[in-house]
Design a protein around this motif. Structure first.
Motif, PDB file in Angstrom:
ATOM      1  N   PRO A   1       6.638   3.577   0.544  1.00 27.74           N
ATOM      2  CA  PRO A   1       5.475   3.921   1.358  1.00 27.74           C
ATOM      3  C   PRO A   1       5.086   5.384   1.171  1.00 27.74           C
ATOM      4  CG  PRO A   1       7.424   3.838   2.739  1.00 27.74           C
ATOM      5  CD  PRO A   1       7.852   3.373   1.374  1.00 27.74           C
ATOM      6  N   VAL A   2       3.792   5.675   1.246  1.00 30.34           N
ATOM      7  CA  VAL A   2       3.324   7.062   1.202  1.00 30.34           C
ATOM      8  C   VAL A   2       3.857   7.825   2.408  1.00 30.34           C
ATOM      9  CG1 VAL A   2       1.262   8.527   1.404  1.00 30.34           C
ATOM     10  CG2 VAL A   2       1.281   6.600  -0.194  1.00 30.34           C
ATOM     11  N   PHE A   3       3.907   7.157   3.566  1.00 31.72           N
ATOM     12  CA  PHE A   3       4.397   7.774   4.790  1.00 31.72           C
ATOM     13  C   PHE A   3       5.726   7.118   5.153  1.00 31.72           C
ATOM     14  CE2 PHE A   3      -0.234   7.703   4.915  1.00 31.72           C
ATOM     15  CZ  PHE A   3      -0.530   9.048   5.115  1.00 31.72           C
ATOM     16  N   GLY A   4       6.810   7.867   5.069  1.00 28.91           N
ATOM     17  CA  GLY A   4       8.108   7.303   5.399  1.00 28.91           C
ATOM     18  C   GLY A   4       9.218   8.197   4.920  1.00 28.91           C
ATOM     19  N   GLY A   5      10.439   7.880   5.338  1.00 25.89           N
ATOM     20  CA  GLY A   5      11.572   8.694   4.942  1.00 25.89           C
ATOM     21  C   GLY A   5      12.886   7.968   5.164  1.00 25.89           C
ATOM     22  N   MET A   6      13.983   8.661   4.859  1.00 24.56           N
ATOM     23  CA  MET A   6      15.355   8.185   5.045  1.00 24.56           C
ATOM     24  C   MET A   6      15.645   6.914   4.253  1.00 24.56           C
ATOM     25  SD  MET A   6      16.207   9.061   9.045  1.00 24.56           S
ATOM     26  CE  MET A   6      14.977   7.937   9.715  1.00 24.56           C
ATOM     27  N   GLY A   7      14.901   6.709   3.159  1.00 25.05           N
ATOM     28  CA  GLY A   7      15.154   5.566   2.307  1.00 25.05           C
ATOM     29  C   GLY A   7      14.660   4.248   2.876  1.00 25.05           C
TER      30      GLY A   7
ATOM     31  N   ASP B   1       3.737  -9.292  -1.309  1.00 24.06           N
ATOM     32  CA  ASP B   1       3.258 -10.117  -0.205  1.00 24.06           C
ATOM     33  C   ASP B   1       3.640  -9.510   1.141  1.00 24.06           C
ATOM     34  OD1 ASP B   1       2.122 -11.976  -1.886  1.00 24.06           O
ATOM     35  OD2 ASP B   1       3.812 -13.377  -1.800  1.00 24.06           O
ATOM     36  N   TYR B   2       4.853  -8.980   1.225  1.00 23.05           N
ATOM     37  CA  TYR B   2       5.310  -8.397   2.492  1.00 23.05           C
ATOM     38  C   TYR B   2       4.497  -7.156   2.851  1.00 23.05           C
ATOM     39  CZ  TYR B   2       9.316 -11.527   2.512  1.00 23.05           C
ATOM     40  OH  TYR B   2      10.109 -12.648   2.554  1.00 23.05           O
ATOM     41  N   VAL B   3       4.183  -6.339   1.851  1.00 21.91           N
ATOM     42  CA  VAL B   3       3.358  -5.157   2.100  1.00 21.91           C
ATOM     43  C   VAL B   3       1.975  -5.573   2.573  1.00 21.91           C
ATOM     44  CG1 VAL B   3       2.292  -3.125   1.035  1.00 21.91           C
ATOM     45  CG2 VAL B   3       4.612  -3.809   0.366  1.00 21.91           C
ATOM     46  N   GLU B   4       1.418  -6.561   1.905  1.00 23.18           N
ATOM     47  CA  GLU B   4       0.044  -6.981   2.166  1.00 23.18           C
ATOM     48  C   GLU B   4      -0.087  -7.720   3.496  1.00 23.18           C
ATOM     49  OE1 GLU B   4      -3.153  -8.392  -0.997  1.00 23.18           O
ATOM     50  OE2 GLU B   4      -1.711  -9.977  -0.537  1.00 23.18           O
TER      51      GLU B   4
ATOM     52  N   HIS C   1       0.459  -2.757   8.489  1.00 28.15           N
ATOM     53  CA  HIS C   1      -0.864  -2.299   8.886  1.00 28.15           C
ATOM     54  C   HIS C   1      -1.436  -1.460   7.745  1.00 28.15           C
ATOM     55  CE1 HIS C   1      -0.090  -3.763  12.886  1.00 28.15           C
ATOM     56  NE2 HIS C   1       1.041  -3.077  12.930  1.00 28.15           N
ATOM     57  N   GLY C   2      -2.730  -1.118   7.841  1.00 27.48           N
ATOM     58  CA  GLY C   2      -3.356  -0.354   6.771  1.00 27.48           C
ATOM     59  C   GLY C   2      -2.618   0.941   6.474  1.00 27.48           C
ATOM     60  N   PHE C   3      -2.143   1.602   7.525  1.00 24.28           N
ATOM     61  CA  PHE C   3      -1.383   2.845   7.374  1.00 24.28           C
ATOM     62  C   PHE C   3      -0.126   2.611   6.537  1.00 24.28           C
ATOM     63  CE2 PHE C   3       2.050   5.538   9.033  1.00 24.28           C
ATOM     64  CZ  PHE C   3       1.510   6.804   8.903  1.00 24.28           C
ATOM     65  N   GLU C   4       0.519   1.473   6.767  1.00 27.01           N
ATOM     66  CA  GLU C   4       1.783   1.189   6.097  1.00 27.01           C
ATOM     67  C   GLU C   4       1.589   0.620   4.702  1.00 27.01           C
ATOM     68  OE1 GLU C   4       3.058  -1.457   9.103  1.00 27.01           O
ATOM     69  OE2 GLU C   4       4.377   0.021  10.068  1.00 27.01           O
ATOM     70  N   GLN C   5       0.383   0.168   4.381  1.00 29.19           N
ATOM     71  CA  GLN C   5       0.137  -0.447   3.090  1.00 29.19           C
ATOM     72  C   GLN C   5      -0.096   0.572   1.978  1.00 29.19           C
ATOM     73  OE1 GLN C   5      -3.072  -3.165   3.871  1.00 29.19           O
ATOM     74  NE2 GLN C   5      -1.735  -4.732   4.722  1.00 29.19           N
ATOM     75  N   ALA C   6      -0.309   1.824   2.331  1.00 23.91           N
ATOM     76  CA  ALA C   6      -0.451   2.865   1.307  1.00 23.91           C
ATOM     77  C   ALA C   6       0.916   3.121   0.680  1.00 23.91           C
ATOM     78  CB  ALA C   6      -1.001   4.146   1.928  1.00 23.91           C
ATOM     79  N   CYS C   7       1.031   2.852  -0.609  1.00 20.10           N
ATOM     80  CA  CYS C   7       2.324   2.920  -1.295  1.00 20.10           C
ATOM     81  C   CYS C   7       2.206   3.694  -2.606  1.00 20.10           C
ATOM     82  CB  CYS C   7       2.842   1.514  -1.605  1.00 20.10           C
ATOM     83  SG  CYS C   7       3.208   0.505  -0.164  1.00 20.10           S
TER      84      CYS C   7
END
Length: 283
Positions: A132-138, A155-158, A162-168
């Motif tokens: 993910p673009v936004f995330g940490g700690m592996g 599929d799990y990402v999509e 949410h839209g925020f979490e789909q940025a990868c």
């Protein structure tokens, strides 16, 4: 009376307790403020006005940058700066800033859709890492070893994110099994350790309890750390590197780094190093 420092965080962890405990030895008074209780927006920021420095240690992927922005707008000094925190919170922004300054970073592709994902699979050879673009700690970082499972994984990402979490980001898997954490205070590299993936977990991350060992002073590490600080400004950072045949590359920079594991691995008194730096900037 000592200089007053606010640790703004969602909770008190081992690191925050050590900072609070060590502070009086350096003539500092450090207090914790819950980052969920500030309700900033008043131009005078009365919640923070009594503090000489606000040390942002929010573990949220976005909260720290928002709080630092409001504190700075009220003339309150933050550590790290709002600009540095916002860059570290966003892996795409960080890599773009560093790459534009010729700091070596991991190759990547931004993925915002299934079409992006398919294109990344065409352009980069397997195995690949999806993160993910936004995330940490592996967390939510996945290894793609073959094309057969890639689409099912996406599929799990999509479907679940949410839209925020789909940025990868999709990036090559650097199959060394190790990473290097450099702990920086101000612009000084105060500790460095190598972390190795443990057991069946391929991720080499200090937050996951991997095996570790201290690293001796390495001019190559010091050089790349200096280059990162030149772009982000002085502060407190955990800079994570991978080793490649061409040299070290920056993977991530943490703006509120944990330091229990690296302190234990290296024997460095990191809380005291941070206190000394606070003394220096408040002198």
């Amino acid at each position: 009376m000592g200089k007053k420092i606010a640790i703004v965080a969602d909770r008190i962890g081992w690191e925050e307790r050590q900072l609070i405990h060590t502070a009086p030895n350096s003539g500092l008074d450090i207090e914790w403020i819950n980052d969920e209780s500030l309700c900033l927006g008043d131009p005078d920021a009365p919640q923070l006005g009594d503090y000489d420095v606000v040390l942002i240690r929010s573990r949220s992927y976005t909260r720290g940058g928002l709080l630092a922005t409001q504190a700075e707008a009220s003339g309150i000094r933050t550590l790290n700066s709002a600009a540095a925190i916002q860059a570290c919170e966003n892996k795409l922004t960080l890599r773009t800033v560093l790459r534009n300054a010729d700091v070596p970073v991991t190759q990547f592709r931004l993925v915002l859709s299934r079409q992006d994902f398919d294109k990344a699979l065409e352009e980069l050879p397997l195995p690949l890492v999806l993160k993910p673009v936004f995330g940490g700690m592996g967390k939510r970082v996945a290894l793609i070893r073959d094309a057969d499972t890639a689409q099912s994984l996406y599929d799990y990402v999509e479907d679940l994110g949410h839209g925020f979490e789909q940025a990868c980001l999709v990036e090559p898997f650097l199959d060394s099994g190790t990473s290097i954490r450099c702990f920086v205070v101000g612009r000084e590299l105060v500790a460095a350790a190598e972390f190795q993936s443990a057991g069946s977990d391929w991720r080499s991350n200090a937050a996951l309890g991997n095996r570790n060992r201290a690293l001796d002073h390495d001019p190559a590490l010091a050089k790349i750390v200096d280059s990162v600080v030149n772009e982000l400004g002085e502060g407190i950072y955990g800079i994570d590197l991978f080793s490649t045949p061409e040299g070290h590359v920056v993977n991530e920079v943490n703006h509120a780094p944990a330091f229990k594991t690296i302190a234990q691995a290296t024997g460095v008194d990191i809380p005291s190093a941070i206190s000394r730096y606070l003394q220096e900037i408040l002198a």
